[in-house]
Design a protein around this motif. Sequence first.
Motif, PDB file in Angstrom:
ATOM      1  N   ILE A  14       0.839  -1.202   0.000  1.00 28.12           N
ATOM      2  CA  ILE A  14       0.000   0.000   0.000  1.00 28.12           C
ATOM      3  C   ILE A  14       0.873   1.250   0.000  1.00 28.12           C
ATOM      4  N   TRP A  15       1.917   1.257   0.833  1.00 32.65           N
ATOM      5  CA  TRP A  15       2.811   2.423   0.870  1.00 32.65           C
ATOM      6  C   TRP A  15       3.527   2.622  -0.459  1.00 32.65           C
ATOM      7  N   ASP A  16       3.933   1.524  -1.091  1.00 32.59           N
ATOM      8  CA  ASP A  16       4.669   1.652  -2.348  1.00 32.59           C
ATOM      9  C   ASP A  16       3.824   2.297  -3.439  1.00 32.59           C
ATOM     10  N   LEU A  17       2.512   2.162  -3.368  1.00 31.55           N
ATOM     11  CA  LEU A  17       1.638   2.896  -4.282  1.00 31.55           C
ATOM     12  C   LEU A  17       1.375   4.312  -3.778  1.00 31.55           C
ATOM     13  N   THR A  18       1.120   4.443  -2.487  1.00 31.68           N
ATOM     14  CA  THR A  18       0.805   5.748  -1.912  1.00 31.68           C
ATOM     15  C   THR A  18       1.908   6.764  -2.190  1.00 31.68           C
ATOM     16  N   LYS A  19       3.149   6.343  -2.045  1.00 31.37           N
ATOM     17  CA  LYS A  19       4.271   7.273  -2.167  1.00 31.37           C
ATOM     18  C   LYS A  19       4.455   7.798  -3.587  1.00 31.37           C
ATOM     19  N   MET A  20       3.797   7.166  -4.558  1.00 30.99           N
ATOM     20  CA  MET A  20       3.935   7.608  -5.943  1.00 30.99           C
ATOM     21  C   MET A  20       2.979   8.741  -6.292  1.00 30.99           C
TER      22      MET A  20
ATOM     23  N   LEU B 250      -6.961   5.277  -1.977  1.00 34.87           N
ATOM     24  CA  LEU B 250      -7.049   4.701  -3.323  1.00 34.87           C
ATOM     25  C   LEU B 250      -6.092   3.528  -3.499  1.00 34.87           C
ATOM     26  N   ALA B 251      -4.893   3.623  -2.920  1.00 37.01           N
ATOM     27  CA  ALA B 251      -3.947   2.511  -3.005  1.00 37.01           C
ATOM     28  C   ALA B 251      -4.511   1.273  -2.323  1.00 37.01           C
ATOM     29  N   ALA B 252      -5.104   1.462  -1.147  1.00 30.71           N
ATOM     30  CA  ALA B 252      -5.696   0.330  -0.441  1.00 30.71           C
ATOM     31  C   ALA B 252      -6.824  -0.290  -1.261  1.00 30.71           C
ATOM     32  N   ARG B 253      -7.683   0.548  -1.816  1.00 31.90           N
ATOM     33  CA  ARG B 253      -8.771   0.027  -2.647  1.00 31.90           C
ATOM     34  C   ARG B 253      -8.233  -0.704  -3.869  1.00 31.90           C
ATOM     35  N   ALA B 254      -7.201  -0.145  -4.478  1.00 32.15           N
ATOM     36  CA  ALA B 254      -6.636  -0.771  -5.678  1.00 32.15           C
ATOM     37  C   ALA B 254      -6.109  -2.165  -5.387  1.00 32.15           C
ATOM     38  N   LEU B 255      -5.653  -2.393  -4.151  1.00 29.53           N
ATOM     39  CA  LEU B 255      -5.087  -3.686  -3.774  1.00 29.53           C
ATOM     40  C   LEU B 255      -6.105  -4.594  -3.085  1.00 29.53           C
ATOM     41  N   GLY B 256      -7.376  -4.180  -3.080  1.00 28.79           N
ATOM     42  CA  GLY B 256      -8.426  -5.053  -2.573  1.00 28.79           C
ATOM     43  C   GLY B 256      -8.778  -4.876  -1.114  1.00 28.79           C
ATOM     44  N   PHE B 257      -8.363  -3.779  -0.513  1.00 25.76           N
ATOM     45  CA  PHE B 257      -8.661  -3.511   0.894  1.00 25.76           C
ATOM     46  C   PHE B 257      -9.719  -2.420   1.027  1.00 25.76           C
ATOM     47  N   GLY B 258     -10.293  -2.339   2.212  1.00 21.99           N
ATOM     48  CA  GLY B 258     -11.204  -1.257   2.542  1.00 21.99           C
ATOM     49  C   GLY B 258     -10.592  -0.378   3.608  1.00 21.99           C
ATOM     50  N   THR B 259     -11.056   0.863   3.679  1.00 14.60           N
ATOM     51  CA  THR B 259     -10.556   1.790   4.685  1.00 14.60           C
ATOM     52  C   THR B 259     -11.721   2.514   5.350  1.00 14.60           C
ATOM     53  N   GLY B 260     -11.430   3.060   6.519  1.00  7.49           N
ATOM     54  CA  GLY B 260     -12.413   3.857   7.239  1.00  7.49           C
ATOM     55  C   GLY B 260     -11.766   5.110   7.795  1.00  7.49           C
ATOM     56  N   PRO B 261     -11.521   6.127   6.957  1.00  6.80           N
ATOM     57  CA  PRO B 261     -10.935   7.375   7.462  1.00  6.80           C
ATOM     58  C   PRO B 261     -11.899   8.078   8.402  1.00  6.80           C
TER      59      PRO B 261
END
Length: 201
Positions: free
Chosen positions: A40-46, A138-149
């Motif tokens: 997730i971080w490797d996508l986020t940092k881009m 968006l990175a989490a979603r792209a990799l199949g995860f959900g988030t709750g900000p």
Amino acid sequence: MATAFDTPLDQAALDQLFVEARTFNHYTDRPVSEADLRAIWDLTKMGPTSANQLPARFVWCTSPEAKERLALCASDSNADKIRAAPVSLVIGMDTEFHEYLPQLFPHADAKSWFDGNRELREASAFRNSSLQGGYFILAARALGFGTGPMSGFDAGAVDKAFFADQPSVRTNFIATLGHGDTAKLHDRSPRPAFETFNRIV
């Protein structure tokens, strides 16, 4: 000739990132590994930030002890979500991000733009760490995860609990992460038509 930069994503990808994506308050028991967090971080940092500032500082709470520390800083309803999620995290912002600019933005003396100007650094740190928080979702979603900000927390208490050894870092917002439990979703809140909040001038 079409390239990766001018070819639209297919509808399935758009659905996963935006159209069908949801904010989750409940997660399944499927684990989230350290390798997942790194991916997730490797996508986020881009994602783009001004002058490649990258001011966000993430604290990934995976242990019950760390999640409890964060839960104690949150409102009652958010505390329950934090404790129950596979991972909860703090998205912080480093107001001394400019110290890293010689490495992150080497083709200009960007550090000098911020030296001695704390007000500018704070505004930039908040703006760009907020962007990075969006990229995380968006990175989490792209990799199949959900988030709750979420908001609903005592920022000073979170700073004390997680950034006491980093006085230049302050909390922006917090979130949960995992494999979302779609069986416990409520109805989607409405989204406005273009004309409601937009103008073309």
